[in-house]
Design a protein around this motif. Structure first.
Motif, PDB file in Angstrom:
ATOM      1  N   ILE A 159      64.666  68.381  25.637  1.00  0.00           N
ATOM      2  CA  ILE A 159      64.495  69.502  26.566  1.00  0.00           C
ATOM      3  C   ILE A 159      63.074  69.461  27.107  1.00  0.00           C
ATOM      4  N   PHE A 160      62.939  69.502  28.441  1.00  0.00           N
ATOM      5  CA  PHE A 160      61.635  69.461  29.083  1.00  0.00           C
ATOM      6  C   PHE A 160      61.427  70.702  29.938  1.00  0.00           C
ATOM      7  N   SER A 161      60.229  71.288  29.803  1.00  0.00           N
ATOM      8  CA  SER A 161      59.813  72.372  30.690  1.00  0.00           C
ATOM      9  C   SER A 161      59.005  71.743  31.817  1.00  0.00           C
ATOM     10  N   TYR A 172      54.336  65.637  49.503  1.00  0.00           N
ATOM     11  CA  TYR A 172      54.850  65.270  48.181  1.00  0.00           C
ATOM     12  C   TYR A 172      54.662  66.444  47.229  1.00  0.00           C
ATOM     13  N   VAL A 173      55.199  66.308  46.007  1.00  0.00           N
ATOM     14  CA  VAL A 173      55.036  67.349  44.989  1.00  0.00           C
ATOM     15  C   VAL A 173      54.427  66.734  43.734  1.00  0.00           C
ATOM     16  N   ASN A 174      53.678  67.543  43.028  1.00  0.00           N
ATOM     17  CA  ASN A 174      53.215  67.168  41.694  1.00  0.00           C
ATOM     18  C   ASN A 174      54.144  67.808  40.674  1.00  0.00           C
ATOM     19  N   LEU A 175      54.526  67.027  39.705  1.00  0.00           N
ATOM     20  CA  LEU A 175      55.482  67.495  38.702  1.00  0.00           C
ATOM     21  C   LEU A 175      54.814  67.405  37.330  1.00  0.00           C
ATOM     22  N   TYR A 176      54.672  68.564  36.677  1.00  0.00           N
ATOM     23  CA  TYR A 176      54.036  68.630  35.362  1.00  0.00           C
ATOM     24  C   TYR A 176      55.105  68.972  34.331  1.00  0.00           C
ATOM     25  N   GLY A 177      55.253  68.118  33.316  1.00  0.00           N
ATOM     26  CA  GLY A 177      56.337  68.300  32.341  1.00  0.00           C
ATOM     27  C   GLY A 177      55.845  68.292  30.906  1.00  0.00           C
ATOM     28  N   ARG A 178      56.557  69.036  30.062  1.00  0.00           N
ATOM     29  CA  ARG A 178      56.226  69.088  28.631  1.00  0.00           C
ATOM     30  C   ARG A 178      57.529  69.069  27.832  1.00  0.00           C
ATOM     31  N   ASP A 179      57.553  68.235  26.798  1.00  0.00           N
ATOM     32  CA  ASP A 179      58.714  68.162  25.910  1.00  0.00           C
ATOM     33  C   ASP A 179      58.686  69.382  24.985  1.00  0.00           C
TER      34      ASP A 179
END
Length: 443
Positions: A159-161, A172-179
């Motif tokens: 699961i990623f937030s 473009y977009v910046n995508l920041y993810g955390r598990d």
């Protein structure tokens, strides 16, 4: 920061152009004045006018150059700081503990830091390759609205937030993810525990109400019949009958108090004092069956025990308590009567005792909880039967404390079979005739 630096450069350029424009303007103005002076002015004007206008123009140009120099001197340090911040920001994604991706409007990955590479692999993508199709709609929506979007996605069980930040001007977009898989699991576990704690609290409250009722009922009988005995002269038969009732109710009251004391020992961590010694399992079973036979005329008892049981060590009194609890339940929960079967099976490692009735049975949803403290089956027919809901929990603790297991099989409306095992010390030799059985019944 980049926009701020660009604005500074733009202002300097405008000021230089303005200086050039003013210089050209004064050159044109000087030319016009000089032509007019030569044609219309007197001698003094003709002599001094060119110098004055040249001086004026040079003063204006010098002033503009001084202003530009001062501005540049002031803005250069801020430009330097801005460039350093830009370089630091460029380094930040690589040092971030979270996934950082830059994704084009078509869904292709333009940049990904080291932490984000496993996420790309889970998506089956990579640098220069497109993300899964559903991202295109999200990216277009974010770029259109100019607003950040928070979302959670599940990728191969993880699961990623994710936070999607639009760079509208750049497309473009910046995508920041955390598990957050482990966090979600912990939250789910805490939620389950909270639900369970609330259920236990409810069962405890219900138990207190039930226990109060179970204590009050025998006390009422004891007080009532003892008062009659004290105040009235009764014949021998009635007096003995009343004394028998008082005795039975006292035994029931003592059993409830013992259950409460046993529960207190279990919850405090003290537990029981198990006194193991060689036992005759056959005798324990026979004594308890004979006791409960005398308490009912609706049930037939069938006992099947091998003629030779393996020797074992256990606490005789505690095993007797378990037998009494299971036989009592078999009678209580088959109020219409029927057969109660008591059997023993043995292997090289253990002996298994089973008590089966033909009573109400237990709903399937209640079976996983039947040995829990305070638990009582939520059934209108069963709830009218007396009991505190502690007997099976205590029986389970007794058996497990001696290396055995307590289990149940049941079908609603068909009856229940409770079984417990005890480890054997050694296997006794069987008679030449093999395994025999002793059977008894009471109609």
């Amino acid at each position: 920061m980049k926009n701020k630096t660009t604005n500074h450069i733009s202002i300097v350029n405008k000021m230089i152009l303005m200086g050039i424009g003013l210089a050209v303007f004064y050159w044109i103005l000087e030319s016009i004045v000089m032509v007019w002076v030569w044609h219309e002015g007197n001698l003094i004007q003709q002599i001094f006018a060119p110098g004055l206008y040249h001086l004026m123009m040079r003063s204006v140009v010098v002033a503009l150059l001084i202003m530009i120099n001062v501005y540049v001197q002031v803005t250069l340090p801020s430009r330097k700081r801005a460039n350093e911040e830009i370089r630091n920001l460029a380094k930040f994604p690589d040092e971030s503990p979270d996934s950082v991706l830059r994704v084009g409007q078509d869904g292709s990955v333009l940049y990904c830091n080291k932490v984000g590479l496993p996420l790309l692999e889970l998506w089956g993508s990579g640098l220069g390759q497109p993300l899964p199709d559903f991202w295109r709609q999200i990216i277009n929506d974010v770029l259109s609205s100019g607003l950040n979007k928070n979302t959670e996605v599940v990728v191969r069980g993880r699961i990623f937030s994710l936070v999607v930040v639009p760079m509208v001007d750049s497309g473009y977009v910046n995508l920041y993810g955390r598990d957050i898989t482990e966090r979600k699991r912990a939250e789910s576990l805490i939620q389950e525990q909270n639900v369970r704690l609330k259920e236990l609290d409810r069962m405890k409250s219900e138990f207190l109400s039930t226990a109060a009722h179970e204590l009050r009922t025998p006390l009422t009988s004891i007080l009532g019949f003892s008062e009659i005995l004290l105040k009235r002269k009764l014949d021998e038969e009635r007096r003995n009958r009343f004394l028998k009732i008082i005795n039975e109710e006292s035994v029931g009251l003592a059993n409830i108090i013992n259950d409460l004391l046993d529960l207190s020992r279990i919850e405090s961590g003290e537990g029981f004092k198990i006194k193991k010694a060689p036992i005759e399992l056959r005798e324990i079973i026979r004594e308890n069956v004979n006791l409960f036979k005398s308490q009912t005329d609706k049930h037939n008892f069938e006992v099947n025990i091998p003629s030779h049981l393996a020797s074992m060590e256990a606490d005789k009194d505690r095993i007797g308590e378990v037998m009494a609890s299971l036989l009592s339940n078999a009678i209580k929960f088959s109020p219409q009567g029927g057969k109660i079967r008591v059997s023993v099976e043995q292997t090289e490692e253990e002996a298994k005792v089973s008590i089966a009735d033909e009573g109400m049975g237990i709903p399937e949803k209640d079976l996983p909880h039947i040995f829990e403290k305070f638990y009582r089956v939520d059934n209108a027919f069963i709830r009218v039967i007396a009991g505190t809901g502690l007997g099976l929990a205590i029986a389970k603790y007794i058996i497990e404390s001696q290396g055995g297991k307590l289990s149940v099989e049941s079908k609603l409306g068909k009856g229940s079979t409770f079984s417990f095992t005890l480890p054997t010390k050694s296997i006794g030799e069987e008679d030449e005739g093999g395994i025999g059985h002793e059977e008894s019944s009471n109609s």
